[in-house]
Design a protein around this motif. Structure first.
Motif, mmCIF file in Angstrom:
data_model
loop_
_atom_site.group_PDB
_atom_site.id
_atom_site.type_symbol
_atom_site.label_atom_id
_atom_site.label_comp_id
_atom_site.label_asym_id
_atom_site.label_seq_id
_atom_site.Cartn_x
_atom_site.Cartn_y
_atom_site.Cartn_z
ATOM 1 N N ILE A 7 -58.275 -56.960 68.738
ATOM 2 C CA ILE A 7 -59.364 -57.013 67.770
ATOM 3 C C ILE A 7 -58.731 -57.376 66.437
ATOM 4 C CG2 ILE A 7 -59.311 -54.569 67.108
ATOM 5 C CD1 ILE A 7 -62.417 -54.720 67.050
ATOM 6 N N SER A 8 -59.452 -58.071 65.597
ATOM 7 C CA SER A 8 -58.872 -58.612 64.365
ATOM 8 C C SER A 8 -59.116 -57.664 63.195
ATOM 9 C CB SER A 8 -59.465 -59.992 64.066
ATOM 10 O OG SER A 8 -59.120 -60.910 65.097
ATOM 11 N N LEU A 9 -58.034 -57.420 62.440
ATOM 12 C CA LEU A 9 -58.073 -56.552 61.266
ATOM 13 C C LEU A 9 -58.043 -57.416 60.016
ATOM 14 C CD1 LEU A 9 -57.821 -53.761 59.824
ATOM 15 C CD2 LEU A 9 -55.333 -54.003 60.090
ATOM 16 N N TYR A 10 -59.038 -57.225 59.154
ATOM 17 C CA TYR A 10 -59.128 -57.937 57.874
ATOM 18 C C TYR A 10 -58.984 -56.933 56.733
ATOM 19 C CZ TYR A 10 -60.895 -62.146 60.210
ATOM 20 O OH TYR A 10 -61.021 -63.266 60.999
ATOM 21 N N ILE A 11 -58.274 -57.341 55.695
ATOM 22 C CA ILE A 11 -58.121 -56.535 54.488
ATOM 23 C C ILE A 11 -58.599 -57.358 53.301
ATOM 24 C CG2 ILE A 11 -56.498 -55.339 52.978
ATOM 25 C CD1 ILE A 11 -54.763 -54.804 55.429
ATOM 26 N N ASN A 12 -59.644 -56.846 52.639
ATOM 27 C CA ASN A 12 -60.260 -57.569 51.510
ATOM 28 C C ASN A 12 -60.616 -59.011 51.880
ATOM 29 O OD1 ASN A 12 -60.320 -55.450 49.652
ATOM 30 N ND2 ASN A 12 -58.217 -55.846 48.983
ATOM 31 N N GLY A 13 -61.146 -59.175 53.089
ATOM 32 C CA GLY A 13 -61.643 -60.470 53.516
ATOM 33 C C GLY A 13 -60.619 -61.403 54.115
ATOM 34 N N HIS A 14 -59.336 -61.030 54.118
ATOM 35 C CA HIS A 14 -58.276 -61.875 54.654
ATOM 36 C C HIS A 14 -57.744 -61.269 55.948
ATOM 37 C CE1 HIS A 14 -58.218 -64.228 50.969
ATOM 38 N NE2 HIS A 14 -58.179 -63.086 50.283
ATOM 39 N N LYS A 15 -57.582 -62.093 56.951
ATOM 40 C CA LYS A 15 -57.094 -61.584 58.226
ATOM 41 C C LYS A 15 -55.656 -61.111 58.076
ATOM 42 C CE LYS A 15 -56.918 -62.587 63.160
ATOM 43 N NZ LYS A 15 -57.352 -63.503 64.238
ATOM 44 N N ASP A 16 -55.435 -59.859 58.448
ATOM 45 C CA ASP A 16 -54.112 -59.263 58.310
ATOM 46 C C ASP A 16 -53.317 -59.364 59.607
ATOM 47 O OD1 ASP A 16 -52.305 -57.388 56.603
ATOM 48 O OD2 ASP A 16 -52.463 -56.363 58.544
ATOM 49 N N ARG A 17 -53.976 -59.103 60.733
ATOM 50 C CA ARG A 17 -53.289 -59.125 62.028
ATOM 51 C C ARG A 17 -54.297 -58.945 63.141
ATOM 52 N NH1 ARG A 17 -49.606 -54.005 61.166
ATOM 53 N NH2 ARG A 17 -49.849 -54.673 58.996
ATOM 54 N N GLU A 18 -53.816 -59.154 64.350
ATOM 55 C CA GLU A 18 -54.577 -58.791 65.540
ATOM 56 C C GLU A 18 -54.022 -57.483 66.080
ATOM 57 O OE1 GLU A 18 -54.256 -62.129 68.150
ATOM 58 O OE2 GLU A 18 -55.700 -63.332 67.018
ATOM 59 N N ARG A 58 -47.950 -51.749 53.464
ATOM 60 C CA ARG A 58 -48.139 -51.700 52.016
ATOM 61 C C ARG A 58 -49.228 -50.681 51.698
ATOM 62 N NH1 ARG A 58 -50.883 -55.924 54.172
ATOM 63 N NH2 ARG A 58 -52.887 -56.617 53.292
ATOM 64 N N LYS A 59 -49.204 -50.234 50.467
ATOM 65 C CA LYS A 59 -50.194 -49.268 50.012
ATOM 66 C C LYS A 59 -51.437 -50.002 49.542
ATOM 67 C CE LYS A 59 -50.800 -45.404 46.781
ATOM 68 N NZ LYS A 59 -50.142 -44.564 45.749
ATOM 69 N N LEU A 60 -52.574 -49.641 50.128
ATOM 70 C CA LEU A 60 -53.852 -50.242 49.757
ATOM 71 C C LEU A 60 -54.586 -49.299 48.813
ATOM 72 C CD1 LEU A 60 -54.924 -51.436 53.323
ATOM 73 C CD2 LEU A 60 -53.703 -52.734 51.568
ATOM 74 N N PRO A 61 -55.027 -49.773 47.678
ATOM 75 C CA PRO A 61 -55.676 -48.873 46.720
ATOM 76 C C PRO A 61 -57.087 -48.505 47.150
ATOM 77 C CG PRO A 61 -55.720 -51.114 45.905
ATOM 78 C CD PRO A 61 -54.902 -51.151 47.166
ATOM 79 N N ALA A 62 -57.609 -47.457 46.528
ATOM 80 C CA ALA A 62 -59.017 -47.113 46.717
ATOM 81 C C ALA A 62 -59.871 -48.324 46.349
ATOM 82 C CB ALA A 62 -59.388 -45.919 45.847
ATOM 83 N N GLY A 63 -60.935 -48.533 47.117
ATOM 84 C CA GLY A 63 -61.794 -49.685 46.923
ATOM 85 C C GLY A 63 -61.497 -50.838 47.861
ATOM 86 N N THR A 64 -60.358 -50.802 48.545
ATOM 87 C CA THR A 64 -60.000 -51.865 49.481
ATOM 88 C C THR A 64 -60.998 -51.900 50.638
ATOM 89 O OG1 THR A 64 -57.657 -51.622 48.941
ATOM 90 C CG2 THR A 64 -58.194 -52.717 51.016
ATOM 91 N N LEU A 65 -61.344 -53.101 51.064
ATOM 92 C CA LEU A 65 -62.234 -53.287 52.209
ATOM 93 C C LEU A 65 -61.411 -53.465 53.479
ATOM 94 C CD1 LEU A 65 -64.884 -55.726 50.675
ATOM 95 C CD2 LEU A 65 -65.169 -53.282 51.155
ATOM 96 N N ILE A 66 -61.697 -52.631 54.472
ATOM 97 C CA ILE A 66 -61.046 -52.679 55.781
ATOM 98 C C ILE A 66 -62.089 -53.112 56.799
ATOM 99 C CG2 ILE A 66 -59.817 -51.374 57.548
ATOM 100 C CD1 ILE A 66 -58.240 -51.642 54.977
ATOM 101 N N ARG A 67 -61.817 -54.215 57.485
ATOM 102 C CA ARG A 67 -62.787 -54.739 58.447
ATOM 103 C C ARG A 67 -62.129 -54.908 59.818
ATOM 104 N NH1 ARG A 67 -66.480 -60.152 57.664
ATOM 105 N NH2 ARG A 67 -67.295 -58.811 55.999
ATOM 106 N N LEU A 68 -62.838 -54.452 60.856
ATOM 107 C CA LEU A 68 -62.483 -54.743 62.241
ATOM 108 C C LEU A 68 -63.518 -55.720 62.768
ATOM 109 C CD1 LEU A 68 -61.581 -51.145 63.398
ATOM 110 C CD2 LEU A 68 -59.975 -53.025 63.063
ATOM 111 N N GLN A 69 -63.062 -56.875 63.226
ATOM 112 C CA GLN A 69 -63.980 -57.957 63.593
ATOM 113 C C GLN A 69 -63.592 -58.549 64.948
ATOM 114 O OE1 GLN A 69 -65.501 -60.696 60.555
ATOM 115 N NE2 GLN A 69 -64.523 -62.363 61.691
#
Length: 662
Positions: free
Chosen positions: A205-216, A254-265
């Motif tokens: 499943i694909s992991l996105y961070i702030n709209g950018h694909k981070d990894r599968e 890396r450390k993601l700050p509060a407010g970061t969007l985490i998406r599973l797509q």
């Protein structure tokens, strides 16, 4: 531990007593331990209220997380009824810590301890003080389908936290959360289909961070899906599928700050027919803990991390060497494959890793076989490979005799039969800050003869039997389990049996826990005579617990179980049972239940609030006899009524003050 005990012979203390017995007769084991959660790394002001009626100063040694800070001196107070405060600044790490005072070599002891106060501590009031924030998928943003709520056994929603989850069945569907706290690690509770053979499938499943694909992220159903009747099979042809969920976790780098969007797509390359996302835990994991002075490393004896090489002989040799030389055992970061045998543990030894996100034991025999002694284990994980239940196999994270005055702290156990199955003559075992998930049987069971032991500040999820249990069984000994405590724990989603079960023994305490989402064949808290056991003696105290959506159904006998239920099904319960200041929210069936046909002799219920019940608020059934006093008991929202005792007319209810709704 080690002879330290609660006393109240002298005066001037606060609360119900103080700790006495910190004497030099049991050096290195005589101690008192406090669990303290703090928001960040740093030094924290600690005030220790004590009495020292001796003419000279007395000394104890301070420890944080099992590592010594040094000797501390307590000036005389003139007499034992005078109390003074020792003020210090203590280094602690973010999250849960243990702070303790111990009689070490060179210490005089002879101090009475009343309490400690830690400025800046943030222990939660009920449940475990957890290092992560849990985000329910259905509360996030999604263009998928929210399933549930549904509690029908065998449905996906019934096995979901909060009885809801998000289904991603089409390419482009997602679930997204926004961080409320910084995080650098993720844990996802998910389900994907089984394979036709029952051996499981793998899919990304694909992991996105702030709209950018981070990894599968690679998922598997190898450790989920069972079929047929108890103790279940892995054969889909047996029907009755359940146990759908598993978890995957990883560091994000890396450390993601509060407010970061985490998406599973679900992207085009993610090939499972469907995905269920139940919840997402986001955690700020610290850097690896350093190797302490005086520890031998398992790599010195041939263990090779991340190689697949069998590391069991190296662990066994390292433990033997460390014990003979009075040193500790160090598990460096990496995965260690434990294949040829389980790891026996006895004697007086400390085993320590760099943290459960870094130092990991895996493989078919990952786990420890207790053979007595007095050991301590800290800061590592046991990630097994178990995907079926075999009750004849000692396939547990920790098994059998865990000795006297042993400590297990910050250990993560997953994919084992049980997290910890503990037996006689284990005494004064302390388990704190442990995570147990996705087991085929119990999370932690204090079995026959385990005594004076405690589990606190721990989290248990998706256990295949009781999350926490005290079973005073007669299997190995006719000695009872005695003076055991479960407090400040979070127990979620047991897929068989109860969140917490108490089966016989002397003086058990269940307090300040948060329990949720029982699935079937059990309830929230069960006090029961259903198994061969030493009878209940003394007191069973159940107080200040919160139960959410607990209660279940016995699908063979067609019987519903309550949020809190007392079952005198095979013998009388003659101990004093105290049910005090508990809250039962949205119970699937009864909120509170007593069942016979045997007698419940001494029951006091004071301060029980039942908000919602699928059947009755209170039910007394199956020809139960005995009596109970109810005071300050409120029932609201029970679908079939506040009270039903039509099948137990001879049970006597004594109504005290403050009752409402029944």
């Amino acid at each position: 531990m080690g002879g330290a005990h609660i006393d109240n012979r002298d005066t001037g203390y606060r609360g119900t007593g103080y700790v006495d017995g910190l004497n030099a007769s049991n050096v290195g084991q005589c101690r008192v331990i406090f669990a303290v959660a703090v928001p960040s790394d740093g030094r924290y002001p600690v005030s220790i209220r004590y009495a020292n009626g001796n003419q000279a100063a007395g000394t104890l040694t301070e420890y944080v997380n099992g590592l010594p800070l040094g000797q501390v001196s307590f000036a005389p107070t003139g007499q034992w009824t005078n109390w003074e405060t020792k003020r210090q600044s203590i280094p602690m790490r973010a999250g849960l810590n243990t702070f303790w005072l111990e009689v070490d070599k060179g210490d005089s002891g002879g101090i009475h301890l009343d309490d400690i106060s830690v400025l800046g501590a943030d222990n939660v009031s009920r449940g475990a003080s957890l290092p992560y924030v849990e985000y329910e998928a259905e509360d996030g943003q999604t263009n998928g389908t929210i399933i549930g709520p549904n509690r029908d056994y065998g449905t996906y929603a019934a096995e979901s936290s909060g009885r809801r989850a998000v289904l991603l069945a089409k390419s482009g569907q997602y679930v997204q959360i926004r961080l409320v706290k910084p995080a650098n690690a993720i844990d996802v509770r998910y389900a994907i289909p089984d394979s036709a053979s029952g051996t499981g499938m793998s899919a990304s499943i694909s992991l996105y961070i702030n709209g950018h694909k981070d990894r599968e992220v690679l998922l598997t159903s190898k450790y989920a899906w069972v079929y047929g009747a108890f103790p279940w099979s892995k054969n889909p042809a047996d029907g009755n599928p359940h146990h759908f969920y598993d978890e995957v976790h990883m560091l994000l780098g890396r450390k993601l700050p509060a407010g970061t969007l985490i998406r599973l797509q679900r992207d085009p390359g993610d090939k499972a027919p469907w995905y269920l996302i139940d919840l997402i835990d986001m955690e700020q994991v610290p850097k690896p803990y350093p190797r302490p002075m005086g520890y031998v490393s398992v790599t010195q004896f041939g263990a090779v991390p991340n190689s697949g090489k069998d590391a069991a002989p190296a662990f066994i040799e390292a433990i033997s060497k460390a014990e003979s030389e009075g040193k500790g055992v160090w598990i460096p970061p990496g995965k260690y494959n434990i294949v040829s045998s389980r790891i026996p543990i006895s004697g007086k030894v400390v085993i320590r890793g760099a943290g459960p996100w870094y130092s990991v034991l895996t493989g078919p025999n990952a786990g420890f076989e207790g053979e007595g002694g007095s050991f301590q284990c800290y800061d590592f994980a046991i990630m097994g490979t178990t995907n079926h239940r075999d009750d004849s196999a000692p396939d547990n994270g920790f098994d059998d005799n865990l000795g006297q005055d042993s400590i297990i702290q910050n250990v993560w156990i997953e994919h084992k039969k049980c997290g910890l199955w503990i037996n006689w003559p284990t005494d004064h075992l302390y388990i704190v800050g442990v995570r147990v998930r996705d087991t085929m049987a119990d999370g932690i069971n204090f079995a026959g003869g385990t005594s004076h032991s405690m589990v606190e500040q721990s989290e248990l999820r998706n256990t295949g039997d009781d999350g926490l249990a005290i079973w005073s069984s007669l299997y190995k000994t006719k000695l009872p389990s005695e003076d055991n405590t479960f407090r400040f724990n979070t127990v979620q989603l047991p897929w068989l049996a109860n969140n917490i079960g108490i089966y016989g023994g002397i003086n058990s305490t269940v307090s300040d826990n948060v329990l949720s989402d029982t699935m079937g064949f059990g309830g929230g808290i069960n006090i029961s005579t259903n198994f061969p056991m030493y009878p209940f003696v003394g007191r069973v105290v159940v107080e200040r617990n919160t139960l959410n959506r607990t209660g279940g159904y016995e699908y063979n006998g067609k019987e519903p179980f309550g949020g809190i239920w007392i079952s005198a099904i095979k013998q009388d319960i003659n101990a004093l049972i105290v049910i005090r200041e508990n809250v039962v929210n949205d119970s699937t069936y009864q909120g509170f239940e007593i069942r016979g046909p045997f007698r419940v002799s001494h029951l006091t219920v004071d301060g029980l609030t039942i908000h919602g019940a699928g059947t009755y608020g209170i039910e007394i059934r199956d020809n139960a006899t005995g009596m109970a006093e109810f005071s300050h008991v409120t029932v609201e929202g029970a679908k079939l009524g506040g009270l039903n005792q039509s099948s137990a007319p001879d049970f006597h209810i004594q109504r005290g003050q403050g009752n409402c709704g029944w």
